[in-house]
Design a protein around this motif. Structure first.
Motif, PDB file in Angstrom:
ATOM      1  N   ARG A  98       0.879  -1.346  -0.060  1.00 45.20           N
ATOM      2  CA  ARG A  98       0.131  -0.049  -0.011  1.00 45.20           C
ATOM      3  C   ARG A  98       1.107   1.301   0.004  1.00 45.20           C
ATOM      4  O   ARG A  98       2.034   1.238   0.270  1.00 45.20           O
ATOM      5  CB  ARG A  98      -0.786  -0.088   1.221  1.00 45.20           C
ATOM      6  N   THR A  99       0.112   2.521  -0.289  1.00 46.54           N
ATOM      7  CA  THR A  99       1.087   3.613  -0.453  1.00 46.54           C
ATOM      8  C   THR A  99       1.145   4.482   0.896  1.00 46.54           C
ATOM      9  O   THR A  99      -0.125   4.629   1.517  1.00 46.54           O
ATOM     10  CB  THR A  99       0.311   4.612  -1.699  1.00 46.54           C
ATOM     11  N   GLU A 112       4.709  -4.171   3.242  1.00 48.61           N
ATOM     12  CA  GLU A 112       3.409  -3.676   3.386  1.00 48.61           C
ATOM     13  C   GLU A 112       3.092  -2.314   2.822  1.00 48.61           C
ATOM     14  O   GLU A 112       2.130  -1.834   2.410  1.00 48.61           O
ATOM     15  CB  GLU A 112       3.109  -3.611   5.130  1.00 48.61           C
ATOM     16  N   TRP A 113       4.239  -1.342   3.084  1.00 46.41           N
ATOM     17  CA  TRP A 113       4.268  -0.122   2.554  1.00 46.41           C
ATOM     18  C   TRP A 113       5.012   0.407   1.607  1.00 46.41           C
ATOM     19  O   TRP A 113       6.195   0.120   1.640  1.00 46.41           O
ATOM     20  CB  TRP A 113       4.254   0.928   3.701  1.00 46.41           C
ATOM     21  N   TYR A 148      -3.456   8.149  -6.396  1.00 44.69           N
ATOM     22  CA  TYR A 148      -3.518   6.955  -5.076  1.00 44.69           C
ATOM     23  C   TYR A 148      -4.888   6.625  -4.922  1.00 44.69           C
ATOM     24  O   TYR A 148      -5.921   7.063  -4.894  1.00 44.69           O
ATOM     25  CB  TYR A 148      -2.857   7.715  -3.984  1.00 44.69           C
ATOM     26  N   ARG A 189      -6.328   2.177  -0.586  1.00 44.21           N
ATOM     27  CA  ARG A 189      -4.999   1.415  -0.310  1.00 44.21           C
ATOM     28  C   ARG A 189      -3.950   2.449  -0.015  1.00 44.21           C
ATOM     29  O   ARG A 189      -2.579   2.295  -0.242  1.00 44.21           O
ATOM     30  CB  ARG A 189      -4.374   0.739  -1.435  1.00 44.21           C
ATOM     31  N   THR A 190      -4.372   3.640   0.582  1.00 41.65           N
ATOM     32  CA  THR A 190      -3.216   4.807   1.037  1.00 41.65           C
ATOM     33  C   THR A 190      -3.529   5.306   2.391  1.00 41.65           C
ATOM     34  O   THR A 190      -4.720   5.248   2.657  1.00 41.65           O
ATOM     35  CB  THR A 190      -3.769   5.927  -0.252  1.00 41.65           C
TER      36      THR A 190
END
Length: 395
Positions: free
Chosen positions: A7-8, A30-31, A74, A78-79
């Motif tokens: 994710r962002t 994860e990020w 984005y 998912r941000t």
């Protein structure tokens, strides 16, 4: 089975010289960390959504976050946005609670807000700090300090324009490889790289030039971030100045040292050991740069001891005693003109920082300390006239 993409994690601008390296501390399966940028136009967007009585950094952070989310790049589901929180009297400690209703009203209720802090606040939204993250962060901060100090002291004298920045970019790429993989991040490896950097920057061809040496102290947002200080570094360079800014490791050590007293006993004991190790590594960095012929403020412990007679080292509000200590250190190192850069609306800054300037100047003969505020309601000419006064007055 297809591996899910990370994710962002959007990170508002703050440490311009350090983010190219420091961002890797937040990369994980994860990020994917994205450091936000933006021009002065984001303040207009921010003011449409928050009260202008709030501090200037919050206005800019709000504008940056909204501009990024409204760009469509984005996926809101998912941000997340990372917000650092000091946990003291700074209103930045309330940023998550202030920003949440702004994003909800703007249609971004699915965007998570994550807190980065060591005070145990906003526990439901806290971003876990892992050992790998801490290891990468320490290396990135020390390397970022070295590169910033070296570049600032070589660039005003370079024989070939652009050579210093090219060297900075090359080193940033090399160091990013180690941070990305997590290899070569032990103390010895970190310091070996610092020696190599110092030798490379010392080898840059230079010429003698008449420059005015100016140190910048103050709030971290207006000291380290071009968005917060209206690209002060570039403006000073055009005026023929050499700019000095204290490294991020000094602030990190100051913050940890002064805030650990409020932590639970186990965290306090472990934190003290970590601070001592970090401070020892920073002292070696200072020795390396000094041996190479560069000017560096005293290491953290020594700087704190020197501040004893100038201010109360128990004050940890905002930049606290560090502002006094850094100002005195730069003046004693030959940077007798000091710009106290503060964001308007910063209550600790207005009360504590500005209250020190007059006494500091009396305690440091031959110095000139000028304070300047940055705010959406202040025009460029007002700020430039304050800085021009610092440059043009005789010492």
């Amino acid at each position: 089975m297809t591996e899910k993409a990370p994710r962002t994690l959007l990170i508002p601008a703050l440490f311009d010289a350090h983010w190219p390296l420091l961002r890797w501390a937040f990369e994980s399966p994860e990020w994917h960390a994205v450091v936000l940028d933006g021009d002065r136009g984001v303040e207009t967007l921010g003011l449409r959504h928050v009260h202008n009585d709030l501090c200037y950094p919050f206005v800019l952070i709000t504008g940056q976050v909204l501009a990024a989310l409204q760009s469509g790049r984005y996926d809101p589901g998912r941000t997340a946005v990372l917000i650092s929180q000091a946990g003291d009297e700074c209103r930045g400690s309330c940023l998550i609670r202030l920003l949440r209703p702004v994003l909800d009203r703007a249609g971004f209720s699915r965007v998570r807000l994550l807190s980065l802090n060591v005070r145990g606040i906003e526990r439901d939204a806290a971003l876990p700090v892992t050992a790998a993250m801490a290891c990468r962060a320490v290396a990135a901060v020390l390397w970022g300090d070295a590169l910033m100090l070296l570049r600032n002291q070589v660039r005003p004298y370079e024989a070939l324009p652009g050579g210093t920045d090219a060297l900075w970019r090359r080193w940033t790429e090399q160091l990013s490889d180690g941070l990305r993989t997590g290899r070569g991040l032990g103390s010895r490896a970190i310091l070996r790289r610092c020696r190599e950097m110092a030798a490379d920057f010392r080898a840059v061809p230079t010429v003698e030039r008449q420059v005015r040496k100016v140190a910048v102290a103050g709030d971290i947002y207006t000291k380290y971030c071009r968005l917060g200080n209206w690209n002060l570094e570039t403006w000073l360079a055009r005026q023929g100045c050499e700019m000095a800014v204290g490294g991020l490791s000094w602030y990190a050590l100051y913050y940890l040292d002064t805030h650990l007293d409020a932590a639970p006993l186990p965290l306090r004991l472990g934190g003290r050991a970590a601070v001592d190790r970090f401070a020892a590594c920073q002292k070696e960095l200072v020795d390396i740069l000094r041996e190479a012929g560069f000017t560096v403020p005293p290491p953290f412990r020594e700087m704190k001891a020197q501040a004893e007679g100038l201010t109360s080292v128990s004050c940890a509000v905002g930049s606290g005693w560090l502002l006094t200590a850094e100002t005195a250190a730069w003046v004693r190192a030959g940077y007798r003109r000091v710009l106290g850069a503060m964001p308007f609306g910063c209550l600790p800054g207005h009360i504590y920082a500005r209250g020190q300037f007059a006494q500091l100047q009396r305690s440091l003969p031959g110095s000139l300390i000028v304070g300047v505020d940055y705010d959406a309601g202040i025009r460029d000419g007002t700020v430039e006239s304050r800085v021009r006064m610092l440059l043009d007055m005789e010492l």
